[in-house]
Design a protein around this motif. Structure first.
Motif, PDB file in Angstrom:
ATOM      1  N   VAL A  33      64.573  38.982   0.708  1.00 29.93           N
ATOM      2  CA  VAL A  33      64.095  39.578  -0.544  1.00 29.93           C
ATOM      3  C   VAL A  33      63.819  41.067  -0.351  1.00 29.93           C
ATOM      4  O   VAL A  33      64.129  41.886  -1.223  1.00 29.93           O
ATOM      5  CB  VAL A  33      62.825  38.845  -1.047  1.00 29.93           C
ATOM      6  N   ALA A  34      63.252  41.439   0.801  1.00 26.64           N
ATOM      7  CA  ALA A  34      62.982  42.847   1.085  1.00 26.64           C
ATOM      8  C   ALA A  34      64.275  43.650   1.159  1.00 26.64           C
ATOM      9  O   ALA A  34      64.356  44.776   0.664  1.00 26.64           O
ATOM     10  CB  ALA A  34      62.200  42.979   2.390  1.00 26.64           C
ATOM     11  N   ALA A  35      65.305  43.065   1.769  1.00 22.28           N
ATOM     12  CA  ALA A  35      66.601  43.754   1.854  1.00 22.28           C
ATOM     13  C   ALA A  35      67.216  43.924   0.472  1.00 22.28           C
ATOM     14  O   ALA A  35      67.760  44.995   0.151  1.00 22.28           O
ATOM     15  CB  ALA A  35      67.547  42.967   2.765  1.00 22.28           C
ATOM     16  N   VAL A  36      67.121  42.886  -0.363  1.00 25.48           N
ATOM     17  CA  VAL A  36      67.633  42.975  -1.737  1.00 25.48           C
ATOM     18  C   VAL A  36      66.873  44.048  -2.512  1.00 25.48           C
ATOM     19  O   VAL A  36      67.461  44.792  -3.309  1.00 25.48           O
ATOM     20  CB  VAL A  36      67.523  41.609  -2.440  1.00 25.48           C
ATOM     21  N   ALA A  37      65.573  44.143  -2.280  1.00 24.88           N
ATOM     22  CA  ALA A  37      64.768  45.162  -2.954  1.00 24.88           C
ATOM     23  C   ALA A  37      65.252  46.567  -2.605  1.00 24.88           C
ATOM     24  O   ALA A  37      65.384  47.433  -3.488  1.00 24.88           O
ATOM     25  CB  ALA A  37      63.294  44.996  -2.573  1.00 24.88           C
ATOM     26  N   LEU A  42      68.303  51.470  -4.095  1.00 20.61           N
ATOM     27  CA  LEU A  42      69.380  52.427  -3.796  1.00 20.61           C
ATOM     28  C   LEU A  42      70.400  52.491  -4.924  1.00 20.61           C
ATOM     29  O   LEU A  42      70.944  53.558  -5.229  1.00 20.61           O
ATOM     30  CB  LEU A  42      70.083  52.042  -2.491  1.00 20.61           C
ATOM     31  N   VAL A  43      70.628  51.359  -5.584  1.00 22.99           N
ATOM     32  CA  VAL A  43      71.641  51.298  -6.647  1.00 22.99           C
ATOM     33  C   VAL A  43      71.111  51.875  -7.954  1.00 22.99           C
ATOM     34  O   VAL A  43      71.766  52.706  -8.591  1.00 22.99           O
ATOM     35  CB  VAL A  43      72.129  49.853  -6.853  1.00 22.99           C
ATOM     36  N   VAL A  44      69.922  51.442  -8.364  1.00 19.54           N
ATOM     37  CA  VAL A  44      69.407  51.837  -9.684  1.00 19.54           C
ATOM     38  C   VAL A  44      68.438  53.012  -9.617  1.00 19.54           C
ATOM     39  O   VAL A  44      68.213  53.701 -10.612  1.00 19.54           O
ATOM     40  CB  VAL A  44      68.729  50.643 -10.400  1.00 19.54           C
ATOM     41  N   GLY A  45      67.826  53.229  -8.448  1.00 21.56           N
ATOM     42  CA  GLY A  45      66.891  54.343  -8.301  1.00 21.56           C
ATOM     43  C   GLY A  45      65.646  54.216  -9.145  1.00 21.56           C
ATOM     44  O   GLY A  45      65.028  55.224  -9.499  1.00 21.56           O
ATOM     45  N   ARG A  46      65.265  52.982  -9.475  1.00 18.47           N
ATOM     46  CA  ARG A  46      64.107  52.770 -10.345  1.00 18.47           C
ATOM     47  C   ARG A  46      63.164  51.734  -9.729  1.00 18.47           C
ATOM     48  O   ARG A  46      63.390  51.234  -8.635  1.00 18.47           O
ATOM     49  CB  ARG A  46      64.563  52.291 -11.724  1.00 18.47           C
ATOM     50  N   PHE A  47      62.085  51.443 -10.507  1.00 17.24           N
ATOM     51  CA  PHE A  47      61.085  50.438 -10.117  1.00 17.24           C
ATOM     52  C   PHE A  47      60.238  50.927  -8.937  1.00 17.24           C
ATOM     53  O   PHE A  47      60.346  52.072  -8.520  1.00 17.24           O
ATOM     54  CB  PHE A  47      61.739  49.089  -9.803  1.00 17.24           C
ATOM     55  N   TRP A  48      59.367  50.070  -8.441  1.00 14.48           N
ATOM     56  CA  TRP A  48      58.438  50.360  -7.343  1.00 14.48           C
ATOM     57  C   TRP A  48      57.579  51.589  -7.630  1.00 14.48           C
ATOM     58  O   TRP A  48      57.241  52.364  -6.746  1.00 14.48           O
ATOM     59  CB  TRP A  48      59.205  50.507  -6.012  1.00 14.48           C
ATOM     60  N   LEU A  49      57.205  51.734  -8.913  1.00 15.69           N
ATOM     61  CA  LEU A  49      56.413  52.896  -9.318  1.00 15.69           C
ATOM     62  C   LEU A  49      54.989  52.824  -8.785  1.00 15.69           C
ATOM     63  O   LEU A  49      54.425  53.832  -8.351  1.00 15.69           O
ATOM     64  CB  LEU A  49      56.400  53.003 -10.846  1.00 15.69           C
ATOM     65  N   ASP A  50      54.392  51.638  -8.816  1.00 16.47           N
ATOM     66  CA  ASP A  50      53.018  51.510  -8.327  1.00 16.47           C
ATOM     67  C   ASP A  50      52.947  51.738  -6.823  1.00 16.47           C
ATOM     68  O   ASP A  50      52.002  52.362  -6.323  1.00 16.47           O
ATOM     69  CB  ASP A  50      52.461  50.131  -8.678  1.00 16.47           C
ATOM     70  N   LEU A  51      53.946  51.241  -6.103  1.00 22.63           N
ATOM     71  CA  LEU A  51      53.989  51.489  -4.664  1.00 22.63           C
ATOM     72  C   LEU A  51      54.086  52.986  -4.383  1.00 22.63           C
ATOM     73  O   LEU A  51      53.455  53.496  -3.441  1.00 22.63           O
ATOM     74  CB  LEU A  51      55.178  50.755  -4.035  1.00 22.63           C
ATOM     75  N   ALA A  96      52.769  55.909   3.608  1.00 18.28           N
ATOM     76  CA  ALA A  96      52.988  57.283   3.151  1.00 18.28           C
ATOM     77  C   ALA A  96      53.752  58.112   4.170  1.00 18.28           C
ATOM     78  O   ALA A  96      54.340  59.134   3.817  1.00 18.28           O
ATOM     79  CB  ALA A  96      51.649  57.951   2.840  1.00 18.28           C
ATOM     80  N   VAL A  97      53.744  57.675   5.417  1.00 17.04           N
ATOM     81  CA  VAL A  97      54.381  58.475   6.471  1.00 17.04           C
ATOM     82  C   VAL A  97      55.800  58.003   6.769  1.00 17.04           C
ATOM     83  O   VAL A  97      56.451  58.556   7.657  1.00 17.04           O
ATOM     84  CB  VAL A  97      53.536  58.439   7.765  1.00 17.04           C
ATOM     85  N   ILE A  98      56.267  56.996   6.055  1.00 17.39           N
ATOM     86  CA  ILE A  98      57.642  56.528   6.238  1.00 17.39           C
ATOM     87  C   ILE A  98      58.419  56.778   4.952  1.00 17.39           C
ATOM     88  O   ILE A  98      57.846  57.100   3.912  1.00 17.39           O
ATOM     89  CB  ILE A  98      57.689  55.027   6.612  1.00 17.39           C
ATOM     90  N   GLY A  99      59.717  56.625   5.000  1.00 16.16           N
ATOM     91  CA  GLY A  99      60.549  56.869   3.838  1.00 16.16           C
ATOM     92  C   GLY A  99      60.345  55.845   2.739  1.00 16.16           C
ATOM     93  O   GLY A  99      59.780  54.765   2.969  1.00 16.16           O
ATOM     94  N   THR A 100      60.821  56.170   1.545  1.00 19.43           N
ATOM     95  CA  THR A 100      60.644  55.291   0.389  1.00 19.43           C
ATOM     96  C   THR A 100      61.274  53.929   0.618  1.00 19.43           C
ATOM     97  O   THR A 100      60.649  52.885   0.357  1.00 19.43           O
ATOM     98  CB  THR A 100      61.251  55.940  -0.867  1.00 19.43           C
ATOM     99  N   ASP A 101      62.502  53.895   1.098  1.00 18.03           N
ATOM    100  CA  ASP A 101      63.200  52.622   1.289  1.00 18.03           C
ATOM    101  C   ASP A 101      62.528  51.773   2.372  1.00 18.03           C
ATOM    102  O   ASP A 101      62.429  50.551   2.233  1.00 18.03           O
ATOM    103  CB  ASP A 101      64.669  52.864   1.641  1.00 18.03           C
ATOM    104  N   ALA A 102      62.057  52.422   3.418  1.00 20.16           N
ATOM    105  CA  ALA A 102      61.338  51.686   4.467  1.00 20.16           C
ATOM    106  C   ALA A 102      60.033  51.115   3.917  1.00 20.16           C
ATOM    107  O   ALA A 102      59.641  49.988   4.253  1.00 20.16           O
ATOM    108  CB  ALA A 102      61.057  52.603   5.655  1.00 20.16           C
ATOM    109  N   ALA A 103      59.365  51.890   3.061  1.00 18.36           N
ATOM    110  CA  ALA A 103      58.116  51.419   2.457  1.00 18.36           C
ATOM    111  C   ALA A 103      58.384  50.233   1.536  1.00 18.36           C
ATOM    112  O   ALA A 103      57.625  49.261   1.518  1.00 18.36           O
ATOM    113  CB  ALA A 103      57.447  52.555   1.687  1.00 18.36           C
TER     114      ALA A 103
END
Length: 427
Positions: A33-37, A42-51, A96-103
């Protein structure tokens, strides 16, 4: 003959291999699930706003900026300020110290694992034996991913799956645990709403556990003052009471609380306190009383879920991701009699169909509700009130002063007959 025996020993039974496979799948599911996220982001560039808001709060802490002095921006351009206690900002410093995709990968992994832990603990209380419990946990977790509160929690990167796991693990652990209450206090330090479970502990005859929850909460507050004194003073001096920082309009379909329902019914951004506050106060008093009575009669899981429902209903704002408690609420009746299974089968499509609320919000049809759509817009509130009434009626009919008919034992709870002694509340 010896070769046959050696072969039997060398090859584990089919059931053991199947159990290993299921355990591997339980570990793999959060990773998948994390990989799909990450791929979705990467595809849509959206969501995960609260994170992203959490990560900005952690970044502000690292660089010495005010944690409550920034506002992220939602997909519609609306401000998204950091609204949680200062302790939460500390928790998100590593992200906060890692990249967005890693987070996104890391936080989704933690969230789905927390979902599995909650389901596993609930199934244990309901009497599911291992390894069947692992199979049921895997199947239930996979199905739960389609439920809108879970979907919403994962898409925005919220904390509610983790908070639910902390509360359930605390309350479903050994009854004599010296740590009972601590996880609830920490959960309240991350987000204030779990504090209601400290009151639940107190009302169910566990004052020491309630005290530990209070001390755990105070420890998170003290740590916040130690690291972020200015932000802590600002937050605890009144900022945490500012509902406009959460949403400027309580009518939004995503606000599934009593206050949100009243706002939609009256078509007011914020309904008048003169009558809305008494309604919420009565609902809160009734709900916590029902929860306490259920627990004292040995129905601990019923008490926990009733307390959670009460919190969701009386909070000024209850977003769909707050309703991740719908997963155990669906799981418990599915384990019981025919009537309860039917109720779960009926409710499951409701919690899945509400994924359409994302379309309602994105198309700006989020503050005007009439007719049948008004009912649908209050779906979670209606479900919560019906379930509270159901438990209240059951407890009334099963009160100790009257004889108990065996056929009346079918209800949405972990019955005291099936509940192991170590999970029962101390009177």
């Amino acid at each position: 003959m010896s070769e046959a025996i050696f072969e039997t020993v060398r090859r584990p039974p089919v059931t053991m291999r199947r159990d290993r496979l299921v355990r591997t799948a339980l570990i793999a599911l959060p990773m998948l699930v994390a990989a799909v996220a990450v791929v979705t982001h990467l595809v849509v560039g959206r969501f995960w706003l609260d994170l992203e808001v959490y990560r900005q709060a952690g970044s502000a802490l690292i660089h010495g900026r005010p944690v409550y002095g920034f506002a992220g921006h939602g997909e519609a351009g609306d401000p998204l300020p950091f609204t949680y206690p200062p302790f939460s900002a500390l928790m998100f410093v590593p992200f906060a110290v890692i990249g967005t995709d890693a987070a996104i990968f890391g936080w989704t992994l933690v969230s789905v694992a927390a979902l599995e832990v909650t389901i596993w603990l609930v199934l244990r209380t309901l009497g599911a034996e291992s390894p069947r419990r692992n199979v049921l946990t895997l199947g239930s977790s996979s199905l739960a991913l389609m439920v809108y509160p879970v979907t919403n929690n994962l898409l925005v990167g919220q904390v509610d799956l983790l908070l639910m796991a902390l509360v359930v693990a605390d309350l479903q652990g050994p009854a004599r645990s010296r740590w009972r209450g601590v996880s609830i206090g920490v959960a309240a330090g991350i987000k204030i709403t779990p504090a209601i479970f400290a009151l639940y502990l107190l009302l169910t005859g566990r004052p020491k556990a309630a005290l530990r929850a209070f001390v755990g909460f105070l420890a998170t507050v003290a740590l916040g003052f130690l690291v972020l004194p200015g932000d802590s003073r600002a937050y605890w001096s009144g900022l945490f009471l500012d509902g406009s920082r959460v949403t400027p309009d309580a009518r939004t379909i995503n606000n599934q609380s009593l206050l949100g329902a009243m706002a939609r019914i009256t078509a007011q951004p914020w309904p008048a306190h003169l009558w809305s506050l008494p309604v919420m106060a009565v609902a809160g008093l009734a709900g916590i009383t029902i929860a306490a009575v259920a627990s004292r009669r040995g129905l601990e899981l019923t008490g926990i879920l009733t307390c959670a429902l009460t919190s969701l209903l009386i909070s000024p704002v209850s977003w769909p991701h707050h309703w991740v408690w719908s997963v155990p609420l669906l799981l418990v009746p599915a384990w019981r009699g025919a009537v309860q299974r039917t109720a779960a089968i009926v409710l499951l499509p409701v919690f899945i169909a509400t994924n359409s609320w994302m379309i309602v919000t994105s198309t700006k049809h989020d503050d005007s509700f009439r007719g049948a759509f008004l009912v649908f817009s209050n779906a979670y509130v209606i479900v919560g009130l019906v379930l509270l009434a159901w438990v209240a009626v059951y407890l009334w009919r099963r009160r100790p002063s009257r004889s108990t008919a065996p056929g009346r034992s079918r209800i949405v709870h972990a019955g005291s007959r099936r509940l192991p002694a170590r999970f029962r509340p101390r009177g």
